[in-house]
Design a protein around this motif. Structure first.
Motif, PDB file in Angstrom:
ATOM      1  N   LEU A 418     -62.515  72.575  13.127  1.00 49.27           N
ATOM      2  CA  LEU A 418     -62.392  72.281  11.693  1.00 49.27           C
ATOM      3  C   LEU A 418     -61.395  71.158  11.451  1.00 49.27           C
ATOM      4  O   LEU A 418     -61.560  70.359  10.521  1.00 49.27           O
ATOM      5  CB  LEU A 418     -61.956  73.533  10.934  1.00 49.27           C
ATOM      6  CG  LEU A 418     -62.936  74.701  10.914  1.00 49.27           C
ATOM      7  CD1 LEU A 418     -62.289  75.920  10.257  1.00 49.27           C
ATOM      8  CD2 LEU A 418     -64.218  74.331  10.177  1.00 49.27           C
ATOM      9  N   TRP A 419     -60.328  71.107  12.253  1.00 46.44           N
ATOM     10  CA  TRP A 419     -59.298  70.083  12.071  1.00 46.44           C
ATOM     11  C   TRP A 419     -59.582  68.829  12.897  1.00 46.44           C
ATOM     12  O   TRP A 419     -58.805  67.880  12.860  1.00 46.44           O
ATOM     13  CB  TRP A 419     -57.929  70.623  12.463  1.00 46.44           C
ATOM     14  CG  TRP A 419     -57.606  72.017  12.003  1.00 46.44           C
ATOM     15  CD1 TRP A 419     -56.905  72.950  12.704  1.00 46.44           C
ATOM     16  CD2 TRP A 419     -57.922  72.630  10.750  1.00 46.44           C
ATOM     17  NE1 TRP A 419     -56.781  74.108  11.974  1.00 46.44           N
ATOM     18  CE2 TRP A 419     -57.403  73.940  10.764  1.00 46.44           C
ATOM     19  CE3 TRP A 419     -58.630  72.210   9.614  1.00 46.44           C
ATOM     20  CZ2 TRP A 419     -57.540  74.835   9.713  1.00 46.44           C
ATOM     21  CZ3 TRP A 419     -58.778  73.097   8.551  1.00 46.44           C
ATOM     22  CH2 TRP A 419     -58.236  74.381   8.593  1.00 46.44           C
ATOM     23  N   ARG A 420     -60.710  68.852  13.653  1.00 43.64           N
ATOM     24  CA  ARG A 420     -61.039  67.719  14.514  1.00 43.64           C
ATOM     25  C   ARG A 420     -62.290  66.992  14.039  1.00 43.64           C
ATOM     26  O   ARG A 420     -62.418  65.783  14.233  1.00 43.64           O
ATOM     27  CB  ARG A 420     -61.242  68.225  15.946  1.00 43.64           C
ATOM     28  CG  ARG A 420     -61.689  67.153  16.933  1.00 43.64           C
ATOM     29  CD  ARG A 420     -61.577  67.657  18.355  1.00 43.64           C
ATOM     30  NE  ARG A 420     -62.154  69.001  18.502  1.00 43.64           N
ATOM     31  CZ  ARG A 420     -61.783  69.856  19.447  1.00 43.64           C
ATOM     32  NH1 ARG A 420     -60.842  69.527  20.320  1.00 43.64           N
ATOM     33  NH2 ARG A 420     -62.342  71.041  19.534  1.00 43.64           N
ATOM     34  N   VAL A 421     -63.220  67.722  13.420  1.00 40.07           N
ATOM     35  CA  VAL A 421     -64.514  67.147  13.032  1.00 40.07           C
ATOM     36  C   VAL A 421     -64.660  67.237  11.512  1.00 40.07           C
ATOM     37  O   VAL A 421     -64.987  68.305  10.974  1.00 40.07           O
ATOM     38  CB  VAL A 421     -65.676  67.899  13.717  1.00 40.07           C
ATOM     39  CG1 VAL A 421     -66.989  67.212  13.410  1.00 40.07           C
ATOM     40  CG2 VAL A 421     -65.442  67.987  15.225  1.00 40.07           C
ATOM     41  N   PRO A 422     -64.434  66.152  10.785  1.00 33.36           N
ATOM     42  CA  PRO A 422     -64.501  66.196   9.316  1.00 33.36           C
ATOM     43  C   PRO A 422     -65.849  66.698   8.793  1.00 33.36           C
ATOM     44  O   PRO A 422     -65.892  67.446   7.810  1.00 33.36           O
ATOM     45  CB  PRO A 422     -64.248  64.736   8.911  1.00 33.36           C
ATOM     46  CG  PRO A 422     -63.490  64.154  10.060  1.00 33.36           C
ATOM     47  CD  PRO A 422     -64.005  64.834  11.282  1.00 33.36           C
ATOM     48  N   ALA A 423     -66.946  66.299   9.443  1.00 27.83           N
ATOM     49  CA  ALA A 423     -68.267  66.715   8.966  1.00 27.83           C
ATOM     50  C   ALA A 423     -68.440  68.231   9.072  1.00 27.83           C
ATOM     51  O   ALA A 423     -69.066  68.864   8.211  1.00 27.83           O
ATOM     52  CB  ALA A 423     -69.350  66.001   9.765  1.00 27.83           C
TER      53      ALA A 423
END
Length: 747
Positions: A418-423
């Motif tokens: 969640l904190w690494r992939v904005p999409a």
């Protein structure tokens, strides 16, 4: 302590200035009672020790017999430990009722002699309630009450209260409320002492309230909230069958949650001293493994975004992303025929997972359903079921497709994504604004913070054990091996049976063979003792919990049975709602509020300076009224006085503890003194000390957070408060009240 034996000396060790209280007319009845208690204690300890030795020597057995033996050993050990923890100081006091001239003695535990005479009634029993609840307005049928002060196993003072006009005749011990007031002025130790003998009527009413729903205990500093929380825990375990773990002593049905480890260490002795050793205690950080390394979010706005219930619910969307059946047809090659799995076939298999089953643990159900669909499609080949199943289970192509469709997931990696992939975050939390999504991204997604812990906990609970399938298969293999061994044993027994009725044939029955399987051969699963469910949860300093943190606890208590202890005015980040509004918003119903308004701990000299500090930020703060004065005004001075203040205080006080409270950062050069703690304002919450020294309190922060930290730090003092400032620090206090060494000594 050594085992108790019948008294060789008096239980009373009154100092010379209390010689009037040693009159035999006043204490002879007590002396007789203590003789009987000492004898009964000695006999009980000897009897339980003997029973414990005998039980330990019994064969271990198997199954229920082994469990019963272990529980009996645990029960006897706990009782023996409780009896040995105290001697005569098991007795808290006595009371005399209007309809019975014989005193009734109240103890930490119940105690009966060999003839069945009740020597002590348990403080939690209904019969003991008047001892704590009687007041002059409502004597609850009492004529008089006596409380003891114990010092090193002997009575160093005692006090009598009377509730009728007849009792107001001359009595050397008649000193209403002095037992309680004296206890407030006693020196503090590194660990909290239980104050069972001086529980007040308002506190007793809350302690004995029922466990249905959520009971909120709201009160300012020093009102005894923690005392109430701990004693209420012990009372509920004794009185409420839903919460009692006595049917299974190794299991705890009550969870006690404190604000930090310093607090838990401080109160660690209280519950055992009240006869309860099975309560699980923890902080919120302890609920998740990552809590051990979690730091505070440096950006308050990021912490706020993570603290909502909606963000916790986003974890469900994050998992559902991996539980969508393939939308395209899948071809499975087998030795018998190529089979096509349609999207409808996949959806049918996915629906086999029982609602509420954690993702990783539902894999076996989905896999079995998928095999069943394929078996139906291959039914025309008329293959034995076990052959077909074995073939499909080892099909590499099918396994690869299934692993893509329903992968084993790791809860920490799920949250980190969640904190690494904005999409991915946008998909799971569509209500977030683009700028919010950008703020939540970070370079190291696994650099966990305290605001991440509720999300990690939700993911951990939703996903379940990633090793569940492997462990289940291993257990099934072990059980199959055990069954095969039992089958051979049964065959041998039947072959050798030459009885007329051939009794051994009964071993062929499935039920009997199941009983013969050794469940102890199965690999044990270490339970997560903090995972719950718990029948009741007690939360101290609850005003600090975010909505997301409340969800961590609600998940562990399906009954919604809570004792919530806190003070809205001590919420570091503000608390503008009512308790009812806050708790109902996070999912609790049936909320009852009980208030405490008397400050039993903090002297009025300290409260006179602390009250303006909090009212400047929170005009409607619930500031309690102090019931006592220490006679020592608050001292003010410069920080270079610190070493002299501590040295003088330590030299003049052989007991007690002091605490220096300063903002985080740096290790004090003179922090190695015995009986002196060094804490930040936040870590001092819930604790109390004889002497409190604040270093540059204006530097604790600004706004509500700074005001609360100053207010909390000031109200930790039970005797003296000294405020020291650096030369560059501004002061809102009257600096003419400088520090004077005589004020540092106990008066």
């Amino acid at each position: 302590m050594p085992e108790t034996s019948p008294l060789k000396t008096s239980a009373f060790a009154l100092p010379e200035h209390l010689a009037r209280k040693a009159d035999p007319e006043l204490i002879s009845r007590d002396e007789q009672q203590f003789e009987a208690i000492a004898a009964s204690l000695s006999e009980s300890i000897a009897e339980i020790s003997s029973r414990l030795d005998i039980t330990r020597k019994l064969p271990g057995g198997r199954g229920q017999a082994a469990s019963d033996r272990d529980q009996e050993i645990h029960r006897l050990t706990a009782r023996l430990r409780a009896l040995r923890r105290f001697g005569l100081d098991l007795c808290l006091g006595r009371m005399v009722s209007a309809d019975n001239p014989e005193p009734v003695y109240v103890g930490r535990l119940g105690l009966t002699d060999n003839e069945g005479r009740r020597l002590l009634i348990d403080w939690r029993s209904p019969a003991a309630e008047p001892f704590f609840g009687a007041t002059h307005a409502n004597p609850m049928g009492l004529v008089s009450r006596r409380r003891y002060r114990w010092t090193r196993g002997r009575i160093s003072d005692y006090w009598d209260e009377v509730f009728t006009a007849d009792g107001l005749e001359a009595n050397a011990a008649l000193d209403d409320q002095s037992a309680f007031i004296a206890s407030l002025g006693s020196s503090r130790s590194p660990r909290m002492r239980d104050v069972l003998g001086t529980i007040q009527a308002d506190q007793n009413q809350i302690i004995r309230a029922g466990s249905r729903g959520a009971l909120v205990v709201d009160g300012g500093p020093g009102t005894g909230k923690t005392v109430v929380a701990l004693h209420r825990t012990a009372y509920l375990l004794y009185s409420d069958p839903r919460l009692s773990h006595r049917s299974n002593p190794r299991r705890s049905d009550v969870l006690f949650v404190g604000p930090h480890q310093h607090y838990l260490a401080y109160v660690a002795d209280v519950l055992p001293s009240l006869g309860e050793e099975g309560v699980q205690t923890c902080t919120l950080k302890d609920l998740v493994p990552e809590g051990a390394v979690a730091a505070v979010d440096s950006d308050p706005e990021v912490a706020r975004l993570k603290s909502s219930v909606e963000m916790v619910k986003a974890i469900e969307s994050a998992v559902r992303f991996y539980e969508k059946p393939p939308s395209e047809e899948t071809e499975v090659e087998t030795p018998y025929a190529d089979v096509r799995l349609s999207s409808e076939d996949w959806a049918e298999a996915f629906d086999a997972a029982e609602p509420g089953t954690p993702h990783n643990e539902a894999r076996d159900d989905v896999w079995e359903a998928l095999l069943a669909v394929l078996a139906d499609k291959l039914d025309e080949h008329d293959l034995p079921g076990n052959v077909l199943r074995r073939s499909l289970s080892h099909n590499a192509g099918l396994q690869e497709a299934f692993n893509r469709a329903w992968p084993i997931l790791d809860y920490a990696l799920l949250v980190a994504d969640l904190w690494r992939v904005p999409a991915y975050l946008r998909l799971c939390a569509p209500w977030l604004q683009p700028e919010d999504i950008a703020k939540l991204q970070r370079q190291d997604p696994a650099a966990w913070t305290t605001a991440d812990l509720p999300l990690l906990d939700a993911a951990r609970q939703r996903l379940g054990d990633p090793q569940a399938s492997q462990r289940r298969r291993k257990q099934e293999a072990l059980q199959a091996t055990e069954r095969e061994l039992m089958d051979r044993v049964v065959d041998d027994l039947i072959a050798a049976d030459d009885s007329e009725n051939m009794e051994m044939y009964m071993l062929r029955g499935d039920d009997m063979r199941d009983k013969l399987v050794d469940d102890e051969a199965l690999e044990p699963v270490d339970p997560d003792v903090l995972a719950g469910p718990f029948a009741h949860i007690v939360v101290d300093e609850a005003q600090e919990l975010t909505d997301a943190e409340w969800r961590m606890l609600l998940f562990r208590c399906p009954s919604r049975s809570f004792t919530v202890v806190g003070d809205r005015a001590q919420a570091r980040h503000g608390f503008t709602e009512s308790w009812d509004e806050r708790l109902k918003r996070v999912g609790m119903g049936n909320v009852t509020l009980a208030g405490l308004s008397i400050n039993y701990r903090t002297p009025e000299e300290v409260m006179a300076e602390a009250e303006p500090v909090i009212r400047a930020a929170l005009p409607d703060a619930n500031v309690p009224t102090s019931v006592r004065s220490s006679g020592i005004p608050v001292g003010h001075g410069a920080t270079h006085h610190l070493a002299a203040i501590l040295d003088t205080w330590l030299a003049g006080n052989s007991e007690g503890t002091a605490c220096v409270i300063k903002k985080p950062g740096g290790t004090p050069a003179n922090s190695d003194r015995d009986r002196v703690r060094w804490l930040t304002p936040e870590l001092s919450k819930g604790l109390e000390f004889d002497l409190v020294i604040l270093i540059d309190p204006e530097g604790f922060g600004v706004g509500i957070e700074g005001a609360v930290d100053r207010y909390v730090a000031m109200t930790r003092a039970t005797q003296q408060l000294v405020v020291l400032r650096s030369a560059e620090q501004p002061s809102n206090a009257d600096c003419s009240r400088s520090v004077n060494p005589p004020l540092w000594r106990r008066s």
